[in-house]
Design an enzyme around this catalytic site. Structure first.
Site, PDB file in Angstrom:
ATOM      1  NE  ARG A  68      -3.730  -0.025   2.327  1.00  0.00           N
ATOM      2  CZ  ARG A  68      -4.623  -0.361   3.260  1.00  0.00           C
ATOM      3  NH1 ARG A  68      -4.714   0.339   4.373  1.00  0.00           N
ATOM      4  NH2 ARG A  68      -5.410  -1.411   3.072  1.00  0.00           N
ATOM      5  CG  HIS A  72      -1.485   5.186  -0.550  1.00  0.00           C
ATOM      6  ND1 HIS A  72      -2.355   5.847   0.295  1.00  0.00           N
ATOM      7  CD2 HIS A  72      -2.161   4.077  -0.959  1.00  0.00           C
ATOM      8  CE1 HIS A  72      -3.494   5.181   0.386  1.00  0.00           C
ATOM      9  NE2 HIS A  72      -3.391   4.097  -0.359  1.00  0.00           N
ATOM     10  CG  ASN A 106      -1.635   8.855   2.444  1.00  0.00           C
ATOM     11  OD1 ASN A 106      -2.019   7.885   1.799  1.00  0.00           O
ATOM     12  ND2 ASN A 106      -0.988   9.867   1.873  1.00  0.00           N
ATOM     13  CG  HIS A 205      -8.116  -3.921  -2.000  1.00  0.00           C
ATOM     14  ND1 HIS A 205      -9.115  -3.026  -2.339  1.00  0.00           N
ATOM     15  CD2 HIS A 205      -7.050  -3.151  -1.649  1.00  0.00           C
ATOM     16  CE1 HIS A 205      -8.679  -1.790  -2.207  1.00  0.00           C
ATOM     17  NE2 HIS A 205      -7.428  -1.837  -1.786  1.00  0.00           N
TER      18      HIS A 205
END
Length: 342
Positions: A68, A72, A106, A205
């Site tokens: 992740r 990001h 975040n 996911h």
């Protein structure tokens, strides 16, 4: 329920126009190579792998956390070229710099910064001021996937670390859990990533957890509509509601893929077929009336794990190549991933 033909035409035209815009963003390939550290830090891959092995063995959730972080990091980009996969997500706030860690997408969501610190310390000891935090994070994300059963891919290297970050772009560029399909697609196309890339990358996911605040709207909204009256689905929904009440408990967590939360496989897509996607943005890939292409891809990856693994690998390389050409000359190799060099 099928959409009227004219509406399908309008939607497809919208995607077509955005695709041209996205292609323009990716006009040149970044100067990355597989052997970038062959002479300057030949042990870089081994060091990162060993540190990630320790991290994932201590807590399998760390695999999803590092993956992740990489996602990001790469998604904070503004046309024509600023930032991209440049380690900007790793920067702490200072008096003179506002980082991205406290952006809405975040804050209270990203984990694993201590793992990055540990890897960087090892690399600085072995190869001082040589391996960028951006490259290190990209390698670590690949290793994270492998360590929980996912595919291998070669990682092009040679990124530099940005000396800036963008709180505002981290707020606007990153997809949100409640995102509708058109908004989701537009955010991926904006980064030069296709609809196929999007459906494959969202397959990440299959590992990881979600906070109650990010799936409350879904389970008290249309979850029952998409999942139907299957007794097992009703039991699952009841469990989710006990974890995430209508009010309070925002930080309570549950697995994005309850079937195999610590295994990188294609079971995530099976959940979408059953209408049990935890996040609205996930279930939209299959249940949206506008999702003619995404629905077919969800079905494909649910039936063929090899196809999913191959496309995920290709799309991860493509996402990792989102870079700023100017950063190869203006960027740096940080000694500490949390702060720019002084």
């Amino acid at each position: 329920m099928a959409l009227p033909q004219f509406l399908q035409y309008l939607v497809l035209s919208f995607f077509f126009i955005l695709s041209f815009f996205a292609f323009d963003l990716q006009a040149t390939d970044p100067p990355l190579t597989l052997d970038y550290y062959a002479s300057t830090c030949p042990t870089v891959l081994e060091i990162v792998r060993k540190e990630m092995e320790c991290a994932v063995q201590s807590d399998p959730r760390n695999a999803a956390s590092i993956l992740r972080l990489h996602f990001h990091d790469c998604f904070v980009q503004l046309a024509p070229w600023t930032q991209g996969c440049d380690g900007s997500i790793l920067l702490d706030d200072t008096i003179t710099l506002q980082g991205e860690k406290k952006a809405p997408a975040n804050v209270n969501s990203l984990r694993g910064f201590e793992i990055i610190d540990s890897i960087k310390n090892k690399l600085e000891s072995e190869c001082p001021e040589t391996v960028s935090c951006a490259d290190m994070l990209t390698i670590a994300a690949r290793d994270a996937v492998i360590l929980v059963g996912g595919p291998y891919w070669d990682v092009p290297l040679g990124r530099k670390d940005s000396r800036t970050a963008s709180f505002s772009l981290a707020t606007s560029n990153l997809p949100t859990p409640e995102q509708g399909l058109l908004g989701l697609i537009s955010k991926f196309l904006y980064q030069g990533l296709s609809v196929t890339d999007m459906v494959a990358l969202v397959g990440a996911h299959t590992i990881g957890m979600a906070r109650c605040v990010n799936f409350r709207e879904r389970i008290y909204g249309d979850f029952q509509e998409t999942a139907g009256s299957d007794p097992l689905s009703e039991t699952y929904l009841s469990s989710l509601k006990s974890t995430c009440p209508p009010t309070g408990g925002d930080d309570n967590i549950t697995a994005l893929d309850y079937f195999s939360p610590n295994l990188f496989d294609n079971s995530f897509y099976h959940l979408l077929l059953k209408g049990e996607g935890l996040l609205n943005s996930d279930q939209e890939l299959y249940s949206s009336l506008l999702g003619f292409q995404t629905k077919e891809l969800v079905q494909k990856y649910a039936l063929d794990s090899v196809a999913f693994f191959q496309q995920f690998s290709d799309s991860m390389v493509k996402m990792g190549n989102i870079t700023d050409p100017e950063n190869f000359t203006t960027g740096e190799v940080r000694k500490d991933c949390r702060f720019i060099n002084t």
